[in-house]
Write an enzyme that holds these catalytic residues in place. Structure first.
Site, mmCIF file in Angstrom:
data_model
loop_
_atom_site.group_PDB
_atom_site.id
_atom_site.type_symbol
_atom_site.label_atom_id
_atom_site.label_comp_id
_atom_site.label_asym_id
_atom_site.label_seq_id
_atom_site.Cartn_x
_atom_site.Cartn_y
_atom_site.Cartn_z
ATOM 1 N N HIS A 198 0.742 -1.273 -0.024
ATOM 2 C CA HIS A 198 0.024 -0.202 0.051
ATOM 3 C C HIS A 198 0.934 1.291 0.026
ATOM 4 C CE1 HIS A 198 -3.274 -2.606 1.288
ATOM 5 N NE2 HIS A 198 -2.209 -3.169 1.954
ATOM 6 N N SER A 319 14.219 22.044 -15.341
ATOM 7 C CA SER A 319 13.320 23.035 -15.889
ATOM 8 C C SER A 319 13.442 24.182 -16.208
ATOM 9 C CB SER A 319 12.235 23.147 -14.076
ATOM 10 O OG SER A 319 11.612 24.155 -14.468
ATOM 11 N N LYS A 325 15.423 22.219 -10.174
ATOM 12 C CA LYS A 325 14.684 20.640 -10.517
ATOM 13 C C LYS A 325 15.645 19.853 -11.425
ATOM 14 C CE LYS A 325 10.501 20.601 -11.045
ATOM 15 N NZ LYS A 325 9.238 19.955 -10.204
ATOM 16 N N GLU A 332 9.434 9.086 -16.362
ATOM 17 C CA GLU A 332 7.891 9.195 -16.793
ATOM 18 C C GLU A 332 7.510 8.882 -17.940
ATOM 19 O OE1 GLU A 332 7.254 13.220 -13.965
ATOM 20 O OE2 GLU A 332 8.605 13.405 -15.486
#
Ligand code: ARG
Length: 502
Positions: A198, A319, A325, A332
């Site tokens: 979980h 970024s 970043k 992704e």
């Protein structure tokens, strides 16, 4: 309505323009204009004998597959050479004709690979483009190549030949990814990290054990790929249009030439099923699922909140606005690619469902999803391997997260059962109270004192403190397939035997 010199012949709406843009990617503007302006009264197609008027030009564009099936040119030529060798062996064509055909086909192969071939939309697909060019180059003998075959068995053969190569390539890439995962697990066979259920800390595991889980998944994927390859490996050529042929052909000879295990058994089945393509895309879907799970873990692990790993810079991006970043773009994208891979699978399943026997032009819709799936899955595997090879774990962060999650609670409950003979339900309850105590004191389980523990379990002895240590929890998980570092070392040895041999 918009008009211009190219489009004035077609009184259609916006869709026409977008198709123009699409075709323009494949044909030079000049070729496109020439093609569009050519208004023939009679039909000059290879199959045009029984037609008295020209094909509607929009229909022609709609109907043609050359934009994408030119991808199959090597396989189409390979198949045609084997077919013509058989025709010559069976004395259906002469030796001389065979030589002309083979040399013409080889020339065409060169022309295409050197981008010197003039693909024509009018000639519909790769099969007719090549055949037409062959006739241009060698004359009459070229007209005999299509004896005892049809585009229906030809296209099925081409796709199988193409897919077989891609499957072999994907299999090699999967093996290489497994190898990289195994190498990494060898380096970190005893590195402790939280194991989750979980996405809540469950029990401690080792990083090596975690990575080996993916080696198993990919191992099954390789098994599925090789099953798919086995079933696919029957030759359709010689089934002709649908019913076989009256020429004295030798399909076994062609099968052998093209490395198929045998010719297909039923001509109607052979020209009209694409189950092998669906099977390939469903295996690819499973690979994509597995890779996307790993990709998601990389995203989570490399996030600021977890910070378990440092992804290689070469697989991340900055970024444009937030200078601090480092975004895990490759991971992704691998997480996202199942979208198109499942989509491709669903699209071909939908095309084939309810299709009456035998061939229908519907089946031309098989190629783009198959091509796209092969390309996508291959690049997912390769990029995943790059990330795994160069990622660096951050052990103290893994340990911090572990300690916060009270991961030895199960060990404590088990200890109360075996050593203090407390029934499991009661042991579970007592352990819960110990966890609550640690939480209240903002302590880890390991840092509780024996006095504190005794307030809940009066007859606890100091050995209980060992039980609460994370290292001891992991090293006790020695059941077959468990996470104990010694087990992991064994598992690595076996994985090398099972997956990396030959
Ligand atoms: N371009 C066609 C396809 O991809 C080749 C087979 C055409 N056969 C036919 N009978 N029209 O399916």
């Amino acid at each position: 309505m918009k008009t211009n010199s190219i489009n004035s012949i077609s009184p259609l709406d916006g869709r026409y323009f977008s198709q123009t843009a699409f075709l323009a990617e494949f044909f030079s503007e000049k070729a496109l204009i020439q093609y569009r302006l050519k208004m023939t009264k009679s039909n000059s197609k290879i199959w045009g004998g029984r037609f008295s008027s020209a094909t509607n030009q929009l229909m022609e564009e709609f109907n043609s597959s050359i934009q994408f099936d030119k991808n199959l040119y090597i396989e189409d030529i390979e198949g045609s050479i084997a077919h013509s060798e058989m025709l010559s062996k069976q004395k259906i064509i002469s030796k001389n004709e065979l030589e002309l055909i083979v040399s013409g086909l080889k020339q065409i192969e060169l022309e295409i690979s050197n981008s010197e071939f003039n693909f024509s939309l009018e000639l519909e697909d790769i099969h007719m483009n090549i055949e037409n060019r062959l006739i241009e180059i060698i004359g009459e003998a070229g007209k005999k190549l299509h004896t005892a075959r049809s585009r229906n068995d030809q296209v099925a053969t081409d796709i199988k030949l193409w897919l077989r190569k891609r499957i072999d390539q994907i299999e090699v890439s999967l093996k290489s990814l497994q190898e990289t995962l195994i190498e990494k697990s060898e380096l970190y066979y005893d590195l402790l990290m939280p194991g989750y259920t979980h996405l809540q800390v469950g029990q401690p595991v080792t990083f090596g054990h975690h990575l080996l889980a993916y080696v198993e998944m990919l191992g099954r994927d390789r098994g599925r790929l090789s099953d798919c390859r086995k079933r696919l490996n029957e030759l359709p050529l010689g089934s002709a249009a649908l019913a076989g042929t009256s020429y004295p052909i030798d399909r076994h000879f062609v099968a052998q030439k093209l490395n198929f295990s045998k010719p297909t058994e039923n001509s109607m089945d052979a020209v009209s099923d694409r189950d092998f393509a669906i099977e390939f895309m469903s295996v690819s879907s499973l690979i994509a699922i597995h890779l996307s799970r790993l990709a998601e873990e990389l995203v989570i692990w490399s996030s600021d909140s977890f910070n378990f790993i440092k992804l290689p810079e070469s697989y991340t991006t900055g970024s444009s606005i937030m200078p601090q970043k480092r975004n895990p773009d490759a991971a992704e994208l691998i997480r996202a690619k199942p979208g198109r891979i499942f989509g491709n699978l669903l699209s071909l399943m939908t095309v084939l469902k309810g299709l009456p026997m035998t061939y229908g032009k519907d089946m031309q819709e098989d190629k783009e999803p198959v091509f796209d799936t092969a390309k996508t899955i291959e690049s997912c595997i390769i990029n995943m391997e790059g990330m795994i090879k160069n990622l660096e774990p951050i052990p103290y962060k893994m340990m911090e997260a572990l300690q916060k999650g009270f991961p030895t609670a199960t060990d404590l409950a088990d200890y109360l059962v075996t050593e203090l003979k407390i029934p499991f339900r009661d042991a579970h309850h007592l352990t819960g109270q110990i966890v609550m105590l640690a939480e209240k004191k903002e302590s880890t389980l390991e840092n509780l004192t024996i006095e504190e523990i005794k307030t809940i379990i009066p007859n606890a002895e100091t050995t209980i403190l060992d039980i609460l240590k994370i290292e001891s929890s992991v090293s006790k998980r020695t059941s077959y397939g468990g996470t104990a570092p010694d087990n992991v070392l064994q598992a690595i040895k076996k994985a090398k035997e099972r997956f990396l041999k030959d």
